[in-house]
Enzyme design. Structure first.
Site, PDB file in Angstrom:
ATOM      1  N   HIS A 172       7.500  -5.240  -7.063  1.00 44.70           N
ATOM      2  CA  HIS A 172       7.649  -6.074  -8.252  1.00 44.70           C
ATOM      3  C   HIS A 172       6.626  -5.800  -9.340  1.00 44.70           C
ATOM      4  CE1 HIS A 172       9.932  -9.481  -5.939  1.00 44.70           C
ATOM      5  NE2 HIS A 172      10.451  -8.285  -5.730  1.00 44.70           N
ATOM      6  N   CYS A 212     -13.693  -4.897  -0.569  1.00 46.23           N
ATOM      7  CA  CYS A 212     -14.935  -5.662  -0.599  1.00 46.23           C
ATOM      8  C   CYS A 212     -14.720  -6.904   0.250  1.00 46.23           C
ATOM      9  CB  CYS A 212     -15.402  -5.983  -2.024  1.00 46.23           C
ATOM     10  SG  CYS A 212     -14.546  -7.297  -2.902  1.00 46.23           S
TER      11      CYS A 212
END
Length: 142
Positions: A98, A65
């Site tokens: 991570h 978006c």
């Protein structure tokens, strides 16, 4: 690999370039995005991507978006979804390493198409490191 993609009116050109790259690499792509620049509501296109990832129908998701924020907020409402807003490839790598992110959210108004394609490539090709990160990822889920 099965990948779902969704975008609002800020991302049709981004989606097109990303889908072409993915299909050239042999990935199966489910497209929930609009192909028009006419104004639409990003939740209508981000939610089905998140549902596919949450239900295991897609290995990864890609959402696009204008800012990447609204559509990622929508996606992150689904259980088992970890959508990461990425604006450069290094962020995409860390989101996978991570955070075990399974959806990449791209801000079309703040990245170029080549940059977005590169981010998707590194996102899909980066493994989760586990280890000390696993405990943190486990705490994300309620």
């Amino acid at each position: 690999m099965k990948i779902s993609i969704g975008n609002d009116h800020a991302g049709p050109d981004y989606k097109k370039a990303i889908v072409e790259m993915l299909q050239a690499k042999g990935h199966e792509v489910t497209n929930y995005g609009t192909d028009s620049a006419g104004s639409v509501d990003y939740p209508d296109f981000g939610r089905p991507v998140a549902t596919d990832v949450s239900e295991g129908k897609a290995d990864f998701g890609i959402i696009i978006c204008g800012s990447g924020n609204g559509i990622s907020m929508t996606a992150n409402k689904q259980s088992k979804v970890r959508a990461a807003l990425c604006w450069m490839k290094e962020i995409a790598v860390l989101a996978r390493q991570h955070n075990d992110a399974n959806i990449i959210s791209i801000p079309a108004r703040f990245t170029s198409i080549p940059q977005a394609v590169e981010m998707v490539e590194v996102f899909l090709n980066t493994e989760f490191e586990g280890g000390r990160h696993q405990n943190r990822v486990d705490k994300i889920s309620c």
